[in-house]
Scaffold this motif. Sequence first.
Motif, PDB file in Angstrom:
ATOM      1  N   ILE A   9       0.838  -1.209   0.000  1.00  0.00           N
ATOM      2  CA  ILE A   9       0.000   0.000   0.000  1.00  0.00           C
ATOM      3  C   ILE A   9       0.870   1.255   0.000  1.00  0.00           C
ATOM      4  CG2 ILE A   9      -1.597   1.394   1.379  1.00  0.00           C
ATOM      5  CD1 ILE A   9      -3.030  -0.857   0.073  1.00  0.00           C
ATOM      6  N   VAL A  10       0.616   2.114  -0.986  1.00  0.00           N
ATOM      7  CA  VAL A  10       1.297   3.405  -1.092  1.00  0.00           C
ATOM      8  C   VAL A  10       0.233   4.491  -1.199  1.00  0.00           C
ATOM      9  CG1 VAL A  10       2.775   4.869  -2.534  1.00  0.00           C
ATOM     10  CG2 VAL A  10       3.343   2.448  -2.211  1.00  0.00           C
ATOM     11  N   LYS A  11       0.441   5.600  -0.472  1.00  0.00           N
ATOM     12  CA  LYS A  11      -0.429   6.766  -0.628  1.00  0.00           C
ATOM     13  C   LYS A  11       0.446   7.990  -0.831  1.00  0.00           C
ATOM     14  CE  LYS A  11      -4.145   9.176  -0.951  1.00  0.00           C
ATOM     15  NZ  LYS A  11      -5.039   9.027  -2.123  1.00  0.00           N
ATOM     16  N   ARG A  12       0.209   8.654  -1.965  1.00  0.00           N
ATOM     17  CA  ARG A  12       1.015   9.817  -2.330  1.00  0.00           C
ATOM     18  C   ARG A  12       0.131  11.059  -2.364  1.00  0.00           C
ATOM     19  NH1 ARG A  12       2.762   7.915  -6.902  1.00  0.00           N
ATOM     20  NH2 ARG A  12       4.510   6.886  -5.839  1.00  0.00           N
ATOM     21  N   PHE A  13       0.611  12.120  -1.743  1.00  0.00           N
ATOM     22  CA  PHE A  13      -0.032  13.425  -1.854  1.00  0.00           C
ATOM     23  C   PHE A  13       0.949  14.351  -2.564  1.00  0.00           C
ATOM     24  CE2 PHE A  13      -2.212  11.612   1.866  1.00  0.00           C
ATOM     25  CZ  PHE A  13      -3.535  11.821   1.492  1.00  0.00           C
ATOM     26  N   GLY A  14       0.588  14.778  -3.783  1.00  0.00           N
ATOM     27  CA  GLY A  14       1.529  15.553  -4.578  1.00  0.00           C
ATOM     28  C   GLY A  14       2.702  14.674  -4.973  1.00  0.00           C
ATOM     29  N   LYS A  15       3.891  15.081  -4.571  1.00  0.00           N
ATOM     30  CA  LYS A  15       5.094  14.297  -4.867  1.00  0.00           C
ATOM     31  C   LYS A  15       5.620  13.558  -3.631  1.00  0.00           C
ATOM     32  CE  LYS A  15       6.611  17.322  -8.630  1.00  0.00           C
ATOM     33  NZ  LYS A  15       7.723  18.168  -9.160  1.00  0.00           N
ATOM     34  N   VAL A  16       4.849  13.600  -2.544  1.00  0.00           N
ATOM     35  CA  VAL A  16       5.317  13.029  -1.279  1.00  0.00           C
ATOM     36  C   VAL A  16       4.555  11.745  -0.960  1.00  0.00           C
ATOM     37  CG1 VAL A  16       5.621  13.426   1.196  1.00  0.00           C
ATOM     38  CG2 VAL A  16       5.894  15.322  -0.413  1.00  0.00           C
ATOM     39  N   ASP A  17       5.283  10.671  -0.698  1.00  0.00           N
ATOM     40  CA  ASP A  17       4.677   9.414  -0.260  1.00  0.00           C
ATOM     41  C   ASP A  17       4.494   9.454   1.256  1.00  0.00           C
ATOM     42  OD1 ASP A  17       4.639   8.485  -2.806  1.00  0.00           O
ATOM     43  OD2 ASP A  17       6.335   7.106  -2.580  1.00  0.00           O
ATOM     44  N   ILE A  18       3.233   9.425   1.697  1.00  0.00           N
ATOM     45  CA  ILE A  18       2.933   9.434   3.127  1.00  0.00           C
ATOM     46  C   ILE A  18       2.930   8.008   3.666  1.00  0.00           C
ATOM     47  CG2 ILE A  18       1.279  10.149   4.890  1.00  0.00           C
ATOM     48  CD1 ILE A  18       2.626  12.456   3.367  1.00  0.00           C
ATOM     49  N   VAL A  19       2.408   7.071   2.873  1.00  0.00           N
ATOM     50  CA  VAL A  19       2.439   5.640   3.205  1.00  0.00           C
ATOM     51  C   VAL A  19       3.300   4.965   2.143  1.00  0.00           C
ATOM     52  CG1 VAL A  19       1.063   3.542   3.476  1.00  0.00           C
ATOM     53  CG2 VAL A  19       0.176   5.734   4.294  1.00  0.00           C
ATOM     54  N   LYS A  20       4.294   4.184   2.579  1.00  0.00           N
ATOM     55  CA  LYS A  20       5.339   3.712   1.678  1.00  0.00           C
ATOM     56  C   LYS A  20       5.417   2.187   1.620  1.00  0.00           C
ATOM     57  CE  LYS A  20       7.963   7.865   2.913  1.00  0.00           C
ATOM     58  NZ  LYS A  20       9.203   8.370   3.561  1.00  0.00           N
ATOM     59  N   GLY A  21       4.454   1.592   0.933  1.00  0.00           N
ATOM     60  CA  GLY A  21       4.547   0.162   0.652  1.00  0.00           C
ATOM     61  C   GLY A  21       4.339  -0.739   1.846  1.00  0.00           C
ATOM     62  N   ILE A  22       3.185  -0.620   2.505  1.00  0.00           N
ATOM     63  CA  ILE A  22       2.929  -1.407   3.720  1.00  0.00           C
ATOM     64  C   ILE A  22       2.311  -2.759   3.377  1.00  0.00           C
ATOM     65  CG2 ILE A  22       1.536  -1.543   5.819  1.00  0.00           C
ATOM     66  CD1 ILE A  22       2.066   1.287   6.363  1.00  0.00           C
ATOM     67  N   ASN A  23       2.921  -3.804   3.903  1.00  0.00           N
ATOM     68  CA  ASN A  23       2.388  -5.164   3.838  1.00  0.00           C
ATOM     69  C   ASN A  23       2.062  -5.609   5.255  1.00  0.00           C
ATOM     70  OD1 ASN A  23       2.795  -6.088   0.904  1.00  0.00           O
ATOM     71  ND2 ASN A  23       4.779  -5.233   1.440  1.00  0.00           N
ATOM     72  N   LEU A  24       0.809  -5.978   5.481  1.00  0.00           N
ATOM     73  CA  LEU A  24       0.365  -6.274   6.848  1.00  0.00           C
ATOM     74  C   LEU A  24      -0.751  -7.302   6.820  1.00  0.00           C
ATOM     75  CD1 LEU A  24       0.311  -5.500   9.910  1.00  0.00           C
ATOM     76  CD2 LEU A  24      -1.353  -3.737   9.298  1.00  0.00           C
ATOM     77  N   LYS A  25      -0.733  -8.205   7.804  1.00  0.00           N
ATOM     78  CA  LYS A  25      -1.809  -9.174   7.978  1.00  0.00           C
ATOM     79  C   LYS A  25      -2.303  -9.117   9.411  1.00  0.00           C
ATOM     80  CE  LYS A  25       0.029 -12.384   4.489  1.00  0.00           C
ATOM     81  NZ  LYS A  25       0.567 -13.746   4.251  1.00  0.00           N
ATOM     82  N   VAL A  26      -3.620  -9.033   9.576  1.00  0.00           N
ATOM     83  CA  VAL A  26      -4.251  -9.046  10.896  1.00  0.00           C
ATOM     84  C   VAL A  26      -5.164 -10.256  10.959  1.00  0.00           C
ATOM     85  CG1 VAL A  26      -5.757  -7.824  12.514  1.00  0.00           C
ATOM     86  CG2 VAL A  26      -4.144  -6.536  11.085  1.00  0.00           C
ATOM     87  N   GLU A  27      -4.966 -11.059  11.982  1.00  0.00           N
ATOM     88  CA  GLU A  27      -5.684 -12.326  12.081  1.00  0.00           C
ATOM     89  C   GLU A  27      -7.057 -12.163  12.736  1.00  0.00           C
ATOM     90  OE1 GLU A  27      -3.103 -14.932  14.179  1.00  0.00           O
ATOM     91  OE2 GLU A  27      -1.507 -14.825  12.682  1.00  0.00           O
TER      92      GLU A  27
END
Length: 301
Positions: A9-27
């Motif tokens: 998961i990546v979230k970019r605002f303008g040219k800035v990545d606020i969330v940078k490639g998150i891999n997560l599992k919740v059971e």
Amino acid sequence: MNVIETRDIVKRFGKVDIVKGINLKVEEGEVFGFLGRNGAGKSTFINILTGILRPTSGSFSILGEKVPNEEVKKRIGVLPDYTAFYHHMNAIAHLKYFANISGKKVTTAECLRVLKWVGLGLDANKRVGKYSFGMKKKLGLAQAIIHDPEVLFLDEPTSGLDVESAIEIQQLIIKLKEMGKTIFLTSHNLYEVEKLCNRIGIMKDGKLQKLGTIAELKAYYRSKLIVTMKHSIFPQDQEHTVIQWLNNMSEEIQREDEKTIITLEKEEQIAQIVRAFNQYKINIFRIEVDEPSLEEVFLEG
């Protein structure tokens, strides 16, 4: 079963990545604590999971269904950090309104049952504008669970509350856990996290920095000992040899003429340093050993 699963998961605002490639599992059935300093990207990430924002790239699923998915939204409940209330409504009308938005019609009896469960049974007919801050937090939790969701996202559920009200909310979360709900929780209250969560993830600069049980993370950080030594000046003819030996012992060293701070993995290494200093005729005047606090364990850096 993985109830929540994210993939790059990546979230970019303008040219800035606020969330940078998150891999997560919740059971299924766990309370997952999501931590990080202000500005780490936690709120952006939880807003993606709850459908408020769309990721720039990557994908995620909830309850085995790829999101966005309108049916999945009916199976989750959300308590945001700042909940909007209609102050002219009473609590019953408020719950009916938000349950209807979730696609479920609820009766007055069902609303009263949930309000009683969160401790607002005697205030069910009171206008929300008359509620205290703590009562609004309880109403926000009632709003999140009125449609009996399988997954709950609770963003700072006890922030701003007095101790008694915070404990009441924590007890409600424990009851929800016992009912088999999967809970994704953000909090700055480290005692709360330790009390409620099965596992935690620590976010830093938009990345998932650490992931594991509280015991695992404590063991990781507390295996690191910060040792401060006051000593005599290193002999000039052996100074390079001593410094090289210390660098082989640890990569984390700060040095002054008569002071060395070194980060070690094991207590046995302290004894090795003492023996080596004796060999090189360096007098040790004082040794201080510091273990990281809980704040450093959870919110390093």
